[in-house]
Each structure stands twice: as structure tokens, then as C-alpha cells.
Design a protein around this motif. Sequence first.
Motif, mmCIF file in Angstrom:
data_model
loop_
_atom_site.group_PDB
_atom_site.id
_atom_site.type_symbol
_atom_site.label_atom_id
_atom_site.label_comp_id
_atom_site.label_asym_id
_atom_site.label_seq_id
_atom_site.Cartn_x
_atom_site.Cartn_y
_atom_site.Cartn_z
ATOM 1 N N THR A 163 47.045 -96.857 104.393
ATOM 2 C CA THR A 163 47.846 -96.789 104.759
ATOM 3 C C THR A 163 48.679 -97.790 103.656
ATOM 4 O OG1 THR A 163 47.836 -95.767 107.483
ATOM 5 C CG2 THR A 163 49.409 -96.829 107.092
ATOM 6 N N GLN A 164 47.676 -98.901 104.074
ATOM 7 C CA GLN A 164 48.506 -100.256 102.866
ATOM 8 C C GLN A 164 48.445 -99.795 101.603
ATOM 9 O OE1 GLN A 164 48.687 -104.057 104.737
ATOM 10 N NE2 GLN A 164 48.508 -102.547 106.598
ATOM 11 N N GLN A 165 47.292 -98.980 101.498
ATOM 12 C CA GLN A 165 47.088 -99.028 99.971
ATOM 13 C C GLN A 165 45.850 -99.975 98.969
ATOM 14 O OE1 GLN A 165 46.408 -95.724 97.561
ATOM 15 N NE2 GLN A 165 46.843 -95.069 99.806
ATOM 16 N N VAL A 166 45.132 -100.956 100.622
ATOM 17 C CA VAL A 166 44.480 -101.884 99.862
ATOM 18 C C VAL A 166 43.340 -102.168 98.849
ATOM 19 C CG1 VAL A 166 43.094 -103.691 101.034
ATOM 20 C CG2 VAL A 166 44.722 -102.934 102.313
ATOM 21 N N SER A 167 43.045 -102.679 98.103
ATOM 22 C CA SER A 167 42.876 -102.229 96.426
ATOM 23 C C SER A 167 42.056 -103.533 96.549
ATOM 24 C CB SER A 167 43.783 -101.491 95.941
ATOM 25 O OG SER A 167 44.275 -102.748 95.338
ATOM 26 N N THR A 168 41.557 -103.889 95.397
ATOM 27 C CA THR A 168 40.491 -104.697 95.150
ATOM 28 C C THR A 168 41.094 -105.968 94.564
ATOM 29 O OG1 THR A 168 38.464 -103.242 94.067
ATOM 30 C CG2 THR A 168 38.897 -105.872 93.566
ATOM 31 N N HIS A 169 42.709 -105.869 94.098
ATOM 32 C CA HIS A 169 43.580 -107.286 93.741
ATOM 33 C C HIS A 169 43.839 -107.352 94.859
ATOM 34 C CE1 HIS A 169 44.742 -108.647 90.207
ATOM 35 N NE2 HIS A 169 46.422 -108.817 90.740
ATOM 36 N N TRP A 170 43.842 -106.815 96.475
ATOM 37 C CA TRP A 170 43.718 -107.885 97.619
ATOM 38 C C TRP A 170 43.079 -108.937 97.796
ATOM 39 C CZ3 TRP A 170 47.504 -105.750 101.643
ATOM 40 C CH2 TRP A 170 48.232 -104.485 101.583
ATOM 41 N N LEU A 171 42.264 -108.591 97.329
ATOM 42 C CA LEU A 171 40.868 -109.846 97.966
ATOM 43 C C LEU A 171 41.482 -110.710 97.207
ATOM 44 C CD1 LEU A 171 37.557 -107.631 97.317
ATOM 45 C CD2 LEU A 171 39.475 -108.137 99.234
ATOM 46 N N ARG A 172 41.566 -110.895 95.329
ATOM 47 C CA ARG A 172 42.207 -111.303 94.392
ATOM 48 C C ARG A 172 43.338 -112.444 95.244
ATOM 49 N NH1 ARG A 172 42.446 -113.430 89.287
ATOM 50 N NH2 ARG A 172 44.306 -113.790 88.380
ATOM 51 N N HIS A 173 44.294 -112.166 95.551
ATOM 52 C CA HIS A 173 45.628 -111.759 96.540
ATOM 53 C C HIS A 173 44.542 -112.879 98.073
ATOM 54 C CE1 HIS A 173 49.089 -110.366 95.356
ATOM 55 N NE2 HIS A 173 48.408 -109.724 94.031
ATOM 56 N N THR A 174 43.923 -112.682 99.127
ATOM 57 C CA THR A 174 43.845 -113.048 99.443
ATOM 58 C C THR A 174 42.775 -114.645 99.270
ATOM 59 O OG1 THR A 174 42.946 -110.977 100.246
ATOM 60 C CG2 THR A 174 41.908 -113.192 101.111
ATOM 61 N N THR A 175 42.066 -114.605 98.536
ATOM 62 C CA THR A 175 41.691 -115.690 98.065
ATOM 63 C C THR A 175 41.914 -116.767 97.373
ATOM 64 O OG1 THR A 175 39.287 -114.913 97.543
ATOM 65 C CG2 THR A 175 39.514 -116.716 96.291
ATOM 66 N N LEU A 176 43.577 -116.568 96.273
ATOM 67 C CA LEU A 176 44.151 -117.721 95.990
ATOM 68 C C LEU A 176 45.309 -118.209 96.989
ATOM 69 C CD1 LEU A 176 44.650 -115.966 92.175
ATOM 70 C CD2 LEU A 176 43.153 -117.641 93.068
ATOM 71 N N THR A 177 45.546 -116.809 97.968
ATOM 72 C CA THR A 177 46.650 -117.507 98.698
ATOM 73 C C THR A 177 46.161 -118.532 99.620
ATOM 74 O OG1 THR A 177 47.345 -115.385 98.976
ATOM 75 C CG2 THR A 177 47.678 -117.215 100.904
ATOM 76 N N TRP A 178 44.328 -119.049 100.062
ATOM 77 C CA TRP A 178 43.651 -119.610 100.547
ATOM 78 C C TRP A 178 43.859 -120.836 100.236
ATOM 79 C CZ3 TRP A 178 39.232 -122.688 100.547
ATOM 80 C CH2 TRP A 178 38.051 -122.538 101.559
#
Length: 372
Positions: A277-292
Amino acid sequence: MSDPAGERRRSAAELAAVRVLLDRLGLTPEEVFKGAMPSREVPTFDEHIARVSQAVAAGTRRVYETYWRRIGDAWGNRRIDEPSSMEIRHFAESIKKDVVIRRNSRGGRSAVEHFISAMRCLYSYAVADGLIAAAENPAARVAKPRRLASTRRALSDNQLSAINKAAASTGNDPRLDAILLRLHEETACRRGGALALRREDLDIDGCLVQLHEKGETIRWQPISPTLARALLQHYEARGNGESGGQLLRYRNGLPITRRRYDYIWQRLGRVLPWVATQQVSTHWLRHTTLTWVERNFGYGIARAYAGHDGRSAAGTTTTYVKADVFEVAEALSALSGEEHPLVADSIASGRQRRPSRDPTEAATAPSWFDER
């Protein structure tokens, strides 16, 4: 007394004589003033695209080749100096109308942006080779659509934990998928960086991987000892002793491609409907780690962790907040919960450990790392 009417008649006669001379020489006024070769030597789009395709990097060719193919189909026999800016704009609108509508579609804006970029790439080489003057570049006068804010964001601990559990327990090669996702979560690398990894890019003793990413950037990125061992075991089991070959492979020894990512996220979308539904992709993992990393260790370290070179950084201050690989390793240690060799070396050499953003609290690793 001056005779304005007579001067105008003489000027008109001189202009007519110049036009006759240019016609006989087969030149245009523009070619005379810009010092270009005769128009017959300007290549067609088919000829020019073939040359430019051989000159650009593989990643650039992969992004633009679809649009170059469309340009060749429509204008292949036309000289590159013939289309106007208006024609290019009309072409862009036709591409926008033909775009395939998907759930994450944004009205064809991305397709138009890539098309204009592809045209600008062609014309930049034409200007560099002296085929046209910079002032005659029609693509430079076509504005790109305003880029909308990205819908990607950092995932919550629970969401990322669910993704990792589903990837490691479903599919035709869960071991490969678990390693692949952990690589992206620890390094925040892009897909191209993971696919370009070779055995030679893996430093087991130093717990580092050498990433080759877009813009031909190369950097050493810290990884946890657990991931370093898993990558080595993966290659020893599937690499078939091949020297210089790709590190990540299927069970049959063939190197994985971008299609593996498509398979992973389509499968996860079936298991976890919100992923689709949200069209999660590999780039979301990059967002997650860098945000943390940014929240716990600050902007400078997050910037280094991401591998950003700073050429597009906002402000001169970024020159003074650059982080080194030791600080990136320290952030990785906090993230993974495993001591990294570079952190131990840093402490042994007397470097002071950098505190998290709140000096009264240590950085707390996300819960999804505790479940590996």
C-alpha cells in the motif's frame, strides 16, 4: 545632408547580396557567426545517440536509454539542430500522457523530468563537441517540472522488524534476502552499491566493505563483525572460486540482479499488505538508518554515513562538520550493538568517544537489530 531613405535602400541591397552568397555556400547566418561547420555535418539523432551512449557511464545509460529510444523512434533521421524548445516541450507532454499509471504514480512528472534530462545530456555533448553553440541548445530552455517532496520516510522499529522476519522466513532464498536487507540496513547503501560488491571489496579483519555507488563514488563503509562473517560465508558457499566476481549470488552461483529486489518487495507486499500500500522499497531502509544516525549522532556523521560528497550541500558550514570513518564506525557499533574494530582502534589511540545528541544518554539501538 544625409539621405536616410537612400541608406535604407543600400542596406537592403547589401543584405540581399549577403543572402545570395550564403545560399550559394550552403550556410546559414547562425553558422557564420558561431563558426560552426556546414549544417550537413551536424549528426542526426540516431547518429548522435549512438555516440553519446558509448561515452556515458553505465548507470547514466541505463536511466536514459528508454528515453533515447523514444527520441530515436520519433526523430531518428532529424539533425540534432532542427528541433526547437517548443517541440521538445510537446514531446515531453506526449511522454507524460503515455506514462503507465501505477499506485505510486505522480502524474508522469518523473518521466518528464528524466526525458528532459536525457535531452540535456545529448545536447551537452553536442555543445562540447562544437556541433551547436551553447546559446543554440534548445533543451536548456525547457524547464523541468518542480520536484515534489518524496513520500519515502523512516520506518518504525516494529515495521522494520516485521519486514526482516518476513524476508527471513518466506521466499525461495530467505538466507540471501536476510543478508541483503541487513547489508542495506547497516550501511544505508543504494541498490547499485550492493550489486557492485565483489569479494575484493570485503575487508574481514577491518569489518569494512568498499562501496561503489552513483557518481562513481568509492568509499569504505564499516559493517558489523556478524555481517562481515555472513558475507564471507555466503561468497565461499556460492562464489565458485571466481576471482573478481560479484559477491551476492543465488544458490546456483549466478550473481543477483535488480530483479531480486523486485521479487523481495513484491513478496513482502503480499505478506505485509501495508508494504504494498505504501510502496515501501529498498530506499526506505536507507532513510531509516540515516534518520536514526542523524537523531543520535548528528548531521555531520549522518552525512558521512550516507556517502554524500557535499558538492550539493547547503552552506559552507558543512565543510567544518565532516565526519571520518571512525565516527561512522562508532555509529554503526551503536546501531548493531557490536563493537567495531575501528572503534577499538580509535579508543586505543586516545580519541575521545563522541556522545549521542543527548549527552546524558547513550544511543539506543533499534529493537529490530536485537532480533537478528
